[in-house]
Design an enzyme around this catalytic site. Structure first.
Site, PDB file in Angstrom:
ATOM      1  N   ASP A  90      -2.028   5.031  -4.284  1.00 39.41           N
ATOM      2  CA  ASP A  90      -1.996   3.564  -4.209  1.00 39.41           C
ATOM      3  C   ASP A  90      -3.412   3.036  -4.381  1.00 39.41           C
ATOM      4  O   ASP A  90      -4.381   3.719  -4.055  1.00 39.41           O
ATOM      5  CB  ASP A  90      -1.510   3.112  -2.825  1.00 39.41           C
ATOM      6  CG  ASP A  90      -0.007   3.312  -2.633  1.00 39.41           C
ATOM      7  OD1 ASP A  90       0.697   3.570  -3.618  1.00 39.41           O
ATOM      8  OD2 ASP A  90       0.449   3.197  -1.476  1.00 39.41           O
ATOM      9  N   ARG A 128       0.846   3.120 -12.263  1.00 40.77           N
ATOM     10  CA  ARG A 128       1.705   2.050 -11.739  1.00 40.77           C
ATOM     11  C   ARG A 128       0.875   0.774 -11.858  1.00 40.77           C
ATOM     12  O   ARG A 128      -0.245   0.714 -11.346  1.00 40.77           O
ATOM     13  CB  ARG A 128       2.066   2.291 -10.280  1.00 40.77           C
ATOM     14  CG  ARG A 128       2.845   1.106  -9.675  1.00 40.77           C
ATOM     15  CD  ARG A 128       2.818   1.115  -8.143  1.00 40.77           C
ATOM     16  NE  ARG A 128       3.489   2.269  -7.581  1.00 40.77           N
ATOM     17  CZ  ARG A 128       3.162   2.787  -6.395  1.00 40.77           C
ATOM     18  NH1 ARG A 128       2.169   2.287  -5.686  1.00 40.77           N
ATOM     19  NH2 ARG A 128       3.810   3.833  -5.935  1.00 40.77           N
TER      20      ARG A 128
END
Ligand SMILES: Cc1cc2nc3c(=O)[nH]c(=O)nc-3n(C[C@H](O)[C@H](O)[C@H](O)COP(=O)(O)OP(=O)(O)OC[C@H]3O[C@@H](n4cnc5c(N)ncnc54)[C@H](O)[C@@H]3O)c2cc1C
Length: 304
Positions: free
Chosen positions: A132, A182
Protein backbone atom coordinates in the site's frame (compact mmCIF):
# COMPACT_ATOMS: atom_id res chain seq x y z
CA UNK A 1 -17.90 22.35 6.77
CA UNK A 2 -17.12 19.27 4.65
CA UNK A 3 -13.46 20.31 4.27
CA UNK A 4 -13.17 20.86 8.04
CA UNK A 5 -14.62 17.41 8.81
CA UNK A 6 -12.33 15.83 6.24
CA UNK A 7 -9.32 17.49 7.81
CA UNK A 8 -10.43 16.49 11.33
CA UNK A 9 -10.80 12.81 10.38
CA UNK A 10 -7.44 12.83 8.57
CA UNK A 11 -5.75 14.26 11.69
CA UNK A 12 -7.51 11.78 13.99
CA UNK A 13 -6.26 8.93 11.78
CA UNK A 14 -2.72 9.92 12.76
CA UNK A 15 -3.46 10.50 16.45
CA UNK A 16 -1.68 7.81 18.46
CA UNK A 17 -3.71 8.35 21.67
CA UNK A 18 -7.06 8.09 19.89
CA UNK A 19 -5.82 4.93 18.13
CA UNK A 20 -4.70 3.42 21.43
CA UNK A 21 -8.02 4.18 23.09
CA UNK A 22 -10.02 2.74 20.19
CA UNK A 23 -7.92 -0.43 20.22
CA UNK A 24 -8.73 -0.90 23.91
CA UNK A 25 -12.48 -0.55 23.46
CA UNK A 26 -12.89 -2.72 20.35
CA UNK A 27 -14.62 -2.35 17.02
CA UNK A 28 -17.29 0.34 17.56
CA UNK A 29 -19.00 3.40 16.06
CA UNK A 30 -20.03 1.51 12.92
CA UNK A 31 -16.45 0.56 12.01
CA UNK A 32 -17.73 -2.95 11.31
CA UNK A 33 -19.14 -1.68 8.04
CA UNK A 34 -15.57 -1.11 6.78
CA UNK A 35 -13.52 -3.62 8.81
CA UNK A 36 -14.07 -7.40 8.58
CA UNK A 37 -13.45 -7.99 12.29
CA UNK A 38 -10.65 -8.23 14.79
CA UNK A 39 -9.49 -11.81 14.14
CA UNK A 40 -8.10 -13.74 11.20
CA UNK A 41 -11.10 -16.08 11.49
CA UNK A 42 -13.45 -13.08 10.95
CA UNK A 43 -11.36 -12.04 7.95
CA UNK A 44 -11.38 -15.48 6.32
CA UNK A 45 -15.18 -15.77 6.76
CA UNK A 46 -15.55 -12.45 5.03
CA UNK A 47 -13.29 -13.53 2.14
CA UNK A 48 -15.29 -16.75 1.75
CA UNK A 49 -18.50 -14.72 1.44
CA UNK A 50 -16.90 -12.50 -1.22
CA UNK A 51 -15.47 -15.48 -3.12
CA UNK A 52 -18.96 -17.03 -3.15
CA UNK A 53 -20.02 -13.94 -5.14
CA UNK A 54 -17.02 -14.41 -7.53
CA UNK A 55 -15.18 -11.51 -5.92
CA UNK A 56 -11.49 -11.94 -5.05
CA UNK A 57 -9.99 -10.27 -1.98
CA UNK A 58 -6.82 -8.75 -0.66
CA UNK A 59 -6.44 -9.04 3.10
CA UNK A 60 -4.83 -6.33 5.17
CA UNK A 61 -3.85 -6.96 8.78
CA UNK A 62 -4.31 -3.46 10.19
CA UNK A 63 -1.36 -2.04 12.05
CA UNK A 64 -0.30 1.56 12.58
CA UNK A 65 2.21 3.25 14.90
CA UNK A 66 5.03 0.73 14.93
CA UNK A 67 7.96 2.16 16.90
CA UNK A 68 10.22 -0.79 17.78
CA UNK A 69 11.91 -3.63 15.89
CA UNK A 70 9.91 -6.04 18.02
CA UNK A 71 6.60 -4.44 16.96
CA UNK A 72 7.68 -4.53 13.30
CA UNK A 73 8.56 -8.20 13.64
CA UNK A 74 5.16 -8.93 15.26
CA UNK A 75 3.48 -7.15 12.40
CA UNK A 76 5.46 -9.19 9.84
CA UNK A 77 4.51 -12.37 11.71
CA UNK A 78 0.83 -11.42 11.40
CA UNK A 79 1.33 -11.04 7.64
CA UNK A 80 2.91 -14.52 7.48
CA UNK A 81 0.04 -15.93 9.51
CA UNK A 82 -2.47 -14.27 7.21
CA UNK A 83 -0.79 -15.90 4.19
CA UNK A 84 -0.89 -19.29 5.97
CA UNK A 85 -4.61 -18.90 6.68
CA UNK A 86 -5.39 -17.86 3.11
CA UNK A 87 -3.61 -20.98 1.90
CA UNK A 88 -5.19 -23.33 4.46
CA UNK A 89 -8.71 -22.01 3.86
CA UNK A 90 -8.16 -22.26 0.06
CA UNK A 91 -9.70 -18.83 -0.46
CA UNK A 92 -8.86 -16.44 -3.29
CA UNK A 93 -7.07 -13.58 -1.60
CA UNK A 94 -3.88 -11.62 -1.94
CA UNK A 95 -2.19 -9.78 0.92
CA UNK A 96 -1.79 -6.01 1.25
CA UNK A 97 0.91 -4.58 3.53
CA UNK A 98 2.08 -1.21 4.83
CA UNK A 99 5.82 -0.62 4.99
CA UNK A 100 5.64 1.55 8.13
CA UNK A 101 4.06 -1.35 10.00
CA UNK A 102 7.00 -3.49 8.85
CA UNK A 103 9.54 -1.08 10.31
CA UNK A 104 10.18 1.53 7.58
CA UNK A 105 10.48 4.37 10.11
CA UNK A 106 12.85 2.37 12.30
CA UNK A 107 15.30 0.93 9.81
CA UNK A 108 14.90 0.50 6.05
CA UNK A 109 16.93 -2.75 5.99
CA UNK A 110 14.71 -4.27 8.70
CA UNK A 111 11.68 -3.37 6.63
CA UNK A 112 13.19 -4.94 3.49
CA UNK A 113 14.08 -8.11 5.43
CA UNK A 114 10.51 -8.35 6.72
CA UNK A 115 9.21 -7.88 3.16
CA UNK A 116 11.55 -10.61 1.88
CA UNK A 117 10.25 -13.07 4.48
CA UNK A 118 6.65 -12.22 3.51
CA UNK A 119 7.35 -12.51 -0.23
CA UNK A 120 9.15 -15.85 0.22
CA UNK A 121 6.14 -17.21 2.13
CA UNK A 122 3.73 -15.84 -0.49
CA UNK A 123 5.83 -17.38 -3.27
CA UNK A 124 5.63 -20.77 -1.57
CA UNK A 125 1.83 -20.48 -1.77
CA UNK A 126 1.85 -18.94 -5.29
CA UNK A 127 0.34 -15.84 -3.77
CA UNK A 128 0.84 -12.12 -4.36
CA UNK A 129 1.61 -9.21 -2.02
CA UNK A 130 0.83 -5.57 -2.66
CA UNK A 131 2.55 -2.69 -0.90
CA UNK A 132 0.00 0.00 0.00
CA UNK A 133 1.12 3.59 -0.47
CA UNK A 134 1.10 5.75 2.65
CA UNK A 135 1.70 9.49 3.00
CA UNK A 136 3.99 11.57 0.79
CA UNK A 137 6.88 11.37 3.27
CA UNK A 138 7.12 7.60 2.68
CA UNK A 139 6.54 7.64 -1.08
CA UNK A 140 10.15 7.73 -2.35
CA UNK A 141 11.26 5.04 0.14
CA UNK A 142 8.34 2.81 -0.87
CA UNK A 143 9.26 3.09 -4.55
CA UNK A 144 12.95 2.41 -3.83
CA UNK A 145 12.07 -0.67 -1.75
CA UNK A 146 9.72 -1.88 -4.46
CA UNK A 147 12.45 -1.46 -7.10
CA UNK A 148 14.84 -3.48 -4.97
CA UNK A 149 12.35 -6.27 -4.25
CA UNK A 150 11.23 -6.42 -7.89
CA UNK A 151 14.75 -7.55 -8.89
CA UNK A 152 14.11 -10.87 -7.18
CA UNK A 153 10.33 -11.18 -6.88
CA UNK A 154 7.56 -11.18 -9.47
CA UNK A 155 4.80 -11.65 -6.87
CA UNK A 156 4.93 -8.09 -5.56
CA UNK A 157 2.99 -4.96 -6.53
CA UNK A 158 2.83 -1.33 -5.43
CA UNK A 159 0.19 1.39 -5.12
CA UNK A 160 0.50 4.77 -6.81
CA UNK A 161 -1.65 7.80 -5.94
CA UNK A 162 -3.11 10.08 -8.62
CA UNK A 163 -3.18 13.13 -6.31
CA UNK A 164 0.61 13.55 -6.18
CA UNK A 165 2.34 15.85 -8.67
CA UNK A 166 5.31 13.45 -8.82
CA UNK A 167 3.16 10.50 -9.92
CA UNK A 168 3.50 10.87 -13.69
CA UNK A 169 7.31 10.72 -13.42
CA UNK A 170 7.05 7.78 -10.98
CA UNK A 171 4.88 5.92 -13.49
CA UNK A 172 7.58 6.29 -16.19
CA UNK A 173 10.19 5.05 -13.71
CA UNK A 174 8.03 2.07 -12.67
CA UNK A 175 7.30 1.15 -16.29
CA UNK A 176 11.04 0.36 -16.62
CA UNK A 177 10.54 -2.59 -14.26
CA UNK A 178 7.09 -3.54 -15.61
CA UNK A 179 5.53 -2.76 -12.24
CA UNK A 180 2.23 -4.33 -11.25
CA UNK A 181 0.38 -1.30 -9.91
CA UNK A 182 -2.81 -0.53 -8.03
CA UNK A 183 -3.81 3.00 -9.02
CA UNK A 184 -5.81 5.07 -6.51
CA UNK A 185 -6.76 8.71 -5.97
CA UNK A 186 -4.93 8.96 -2.61
CA UNK A 187 -6.27 8.98 0.95
CA UNK A 188 -3.86 11.05 3.09
CA UNK A 189 -3.82 14.68 4.12
CA UNK A 190 -1.22 16.27 1.82
CA UNK A 191 0.02 19.81 1.27
CA UNK A 192 -0.84 21.60 -1.99
CA UNK A 193 2.94 21.77 -2.46
CA UNK A 194 2.97 18.05 -3.24
CA UNK A 195 -0.61 17.10 -4.21
CA UNK A 196 -3.39 18.50 -6.42
CA UNK A 197 -5.81 20.29 -4.08
CA UNK A 198 -8.67 20.17 -6.63
CA UNK A 199 -10.62 16.93 -7.03
CA UNK A 200 -11.09 17.58 -10.76
CA UNK A 201 -7.29 17.65 -11.25
CA UNK A 202 -6.90 14.41 -9.28
CA UNK A 203 -9.55 12.74 -11.45
CA UNK A 204 -7.88 14.00 -14.64
CA UNK A 205 -4.50 12.67 -13.50
CA UNK A 206 -6.11 9.37 -12.45
CA UNK A 207 -7.46 8.81 -15.99
CA UNK A 208 -4.10 9.81 -17.44
CA UNK A 209 -2.11 7.28 -15.39
CA UNK A 210 -4.63 4.47 -15.93
CA UNK A 211 -4.23 5.02 -19.67
CA UNK A 212 -0.42 5.24 -19.45
CA UNK A 213 -0.02 2.04 -17.49
CA UNK A 214 -2.50 -0.03 -19.50
CA UNK A 215 -1.20 1.12 -22.88
CA UNK A 216 2.35 0.37 -21.69
CA UNK A 217 1.10 -3.22 -21.28
CA UNK A 218 1.50 -3.40 -17.51
CA UNK A 219 -0.90 -5.09 -15.10
CA UNK A 220 -3.21 -2.44 -13.68
CA UNK A 221 -5.56 -2.62 -10.71
CA UNK A 222 -8.00 0.27 -11.01
CA UNK A 223 -9.00 0.93 -7.40
CA UNK A 224 -11.92 3.32 -7.16
CA UNK A 225 -15.65 3.58 -6.47
CA UNK A 226 -15.97 6.49 -8.87
CA UNK A 227 -18.29 5.34 -11.66
CA UNK A 228 -16.99 7.98 -14.08
CA UNK A 229 -13.44 6.65 -13.71
CA UNK A 230 -14.69 3.06 -13.97
CA UNK A 231 -16.59 3.91 -17.17
CA UNK A 232 -13.48 5.61 -18.54
CA UNK A 233 -11.45 2.44 -17.86
CA UNK A 234 -14.11 0.19 -19.41
CA UNK A 235 -14.14 2.28 -22.62
CA UNK A 236 -10.35 2.33 -22.71
CA UNK A 237 -9.89 -1.45 -22.40
CA UNK A 238 -12.59 -2.05 -24.98
CA UNK A 239 -11.21 0.49 -27.48
CA UNK A 240 -7.63 -0.82 -27.15
CA UNK A 241 -8.57 -4.52 -26.93
CA UNK A 242 -6.78 -4.90 -23.62
CA UNK A 243 -6.87 -8.50 -22.44
CA UNK A 244 -9.03 -9.30 -19.42
CA UNK A 245 -6.03 -10.74 -17.58
CA UNK A 246 -4.17 -7.42 -17.71
CA UNK A 247 -6.42 -5.45 -15.38
CA UNK A 248 -8.92 -5.66 -12.54
CA UNK A 249 -11.19 -3.34 -10.60
CA UNK A 250 -10.68 -3.01 -6.87
CA UNK A 251 -12.91 -1.54 -4.16
CA UNK A 252 -12.92 -1.33 -0.40
CA UNK A 253 -14.86 -3.68 1.85
CA UNK A 254 -18.31 -2.27 2.65
CA UNK A 255 -18.25 0.47 0.01
CA UNK A 256 -20.41 0.49 -3.14
CA UNK A 257 -21.31 -3.20 -2.83
CA UNK A 258 -23.93 -2.95 -5.61
CA UNK A 259 -21.30 -1.61 -7.97
CA UNK A 260 -18.93 -4.46 -7.06
CA UNK A 261 -21.67 -6.99 -7.89
CA UNK A 262 -22.61 -5.19 -11.11
CA UNK A 263 -19.02 -5.30 -12.40
CA UNK A 264 -18.83 -9.03 -11.64
CA UNK A 265 -22.12 -9.57 -13.52
CA UNK A 266 -20.66 -7.69 -16.48
CA UNK A 267 -17.73 -10.14 -16.50
CA UNK A 268 -14.99 -7.97 -15.00
CA UNK A 269 -12.47 -9.18 -12.45
CA UNK A 270 -13.19 -7.52 -9.11
CA UNK A 271 -11.09 -7.62 -5.95
CA UNK A 272 -12.15 -6.21 -2.60
CA UNK A 273 -9.71 -4.88 -0.02
CA UNK A 274 -10.57 -6.48 3.32
CA UNK A 275 -8.95 -4.97 6.42
CA UNK A 276 -9.01 -6.76 9.76
CA UNK A 277 -7.41 -6.49 13.18
CA UNK A 278 -7.60 -4.57 16.42
CA UNK A 279 -5.82 -1.52 15.00
CA UNK A 280 -8.89 -0.39 13.03
CA UNK A 281 -9.17 3.26 14.08
CA UNK A 282 -6.79 4.98 11.62
CA UNK A 283 -8.25 3.05 8.68
CA UNK A 284 -11.80 3.89 9.79
CA UNK A 285 -10.96 7.61 10.12
CA UNK A 286 -9.55 7.67 6.57
CA UNK A 287 -12.82 6.16 5.27
CA UNK A 288 -14.80 8.85 7.10
CA UNK A 289 -12.53 11.54 5.67
CA UNK A 290 -13.23 10.34 2.12
CA UNK A 291 -16.93 10.85 2.64
CA UNK A 292 -17.77 13.06 5.61
CA UNK A 293 -21.47 12.17 5.05
CA UNK A 294 -20.48 8.86 6.72
CA UNK A 295 -20.48 10.79 10.00
CA UNK A 296 -24.27 10.20 10.18
CA UNK A 297 -23.57 6.54 9.99
CA UNK A 298 -21.31 6.89 13.07
CA UNK A 299 -23.90 8.97 14.95
CA UNK A 300 -26.60 6.34 14.26
CA UNK A 301 -24.29 3.62 15.62
CA UNK A 302 -23.54 5.61 18.78
CA UNK A 303 -27.17 5.12 19.81
CA UNK A 304 -27.35 1.42 18.97
C1 LIG B 1 -8.77 -1.34 -3.15
C2 LIG B 1 -8.33 0.00 -2.68
C3 LIG B 1 -7.07 0.14 -2.14
C4 LIG B 1 -6.62 1.41 -1.73
N1 LIG B 1 -5.32 1.57 -1.31
C5 LIG B 1 -4.87 2.81 -1.04
C6 LIG B 1 -3.49 3.04 -0.75
O1 LIG B 1 -2.66 2.12 -0.70
N2 LIG B 1 -3.09 4.32 -0.47
C7 LIG B 1 -3.98 5.37 -0.52
O2 LIG B 1 -3.56 6.52 -0.30
N3 LIG B 1 -5.28 5.16 -0.81
C8 LIG B 1 -5.74 3.93 -1.06
N4 LIG B 1 -7.07 3.75 -1.37
C9 LIG B 1 -8.03 4.85 -1.13
C10 LIG B 1 -8.13 5.80 -2.30
O3 LIG B 1 -6.96 6.57 -2.38
C11 LIG B 1 -9.34 6.74 -2.14
O4 LIG B 1 -9.16 7.52 -0.97
C12 LIG B 1 -10.68 6.02 -2.04
O5 LIG B 1 -10.75 4.95 -2.92
C13 LIG B 1 -11.86 7.00 -2.36
O6 LIG B 1 -11.71 7.50 -3.64
P1 LIG B 1 -12.58 6.99 -4.91
O7 LIG B 1 -11.61 6.67 -6.01
O8 LIG B 1 -13.48 5.92 -4.55
O9 LIG B 1 -13.33 8.29 -5.43
P2 LIG B 1 -14.25 9.36 -4.69
O10 LIG B 1 -14.47 10.44 -5.69
O11 LIG B 1 -13.67 9.72 -3.37
O12 LIG B 1 -15.59 8.56 -4.44
C14 LIG B 1 -16.46 8.17 -5.47
C15 LIG B 1 -17.73 7.63 -4.83
O13 LIG B 1 -17.43 6.44 -4.11
C16 LIG B 1 -18.14 6.39 -2.89
N5 LIG B 1 -17.17 6.42 -1.77
C17 LIG B 1 -15.86 6.70 -1.84
N6 LIG B 1 -15.27 6.60 -0.63
C18 LIG B 1 -16.27 6.27 0.23
C19 LIG B 1 -16.32 6.03 1.63
N7 LIG B 1 -15.21 6.11 2.39
N8 LIG B 1 -17.51 5.72 2.18
C20 LIG B 1 -18.62 5.61 1.43
N9 LIG B 1 -18.63 5.83 0.10
C21 LIG B 1 -17.48 6.15 -0.49
C22 LIG B 1 -19.05 7.59 -2.87
O14 LIG B 1 -20.27 7.20 -3.43
C23 LIG B 1 -18.33 8.56 -3.78
O15 LIG B 1 -19.19 9.49 -4.37
C24 LIG B 1 -7.50 2.51 -1.82
C25 LIG B 1 -8.76 2.35 -2.39
C26 LIG B 1 -9.17 1.13 -2.83
C27 LIG B 1 -10.52 1.02 -3.47
Amino acid sequence: MEAALRSMFQSLAKNASANKLAKKYGLHFGARRFVAGETIANAIECVKALNAKKIAATLDHLGEFVFTEEEAKQSADMCLLTLDHIYLAKVESHLSVKLTSLGLDINKELCIDNMRAILDRAKKYHNFVRIDMEDFLHCEAAIEIYEELRQKYDNVGLVIQAYLYRTEEDMKRLHQIKANLRLVKGAYKESPNVAFPEKSDVDKNFCKIIKMHLLNENYTAIATHDEKIIDFAKDLVSEHHIAADMFEFQMLYGICVDLQNKLVDEGYKVRVYVPYGVDWFGYFMRRLAERPANIWFVVKNLFK
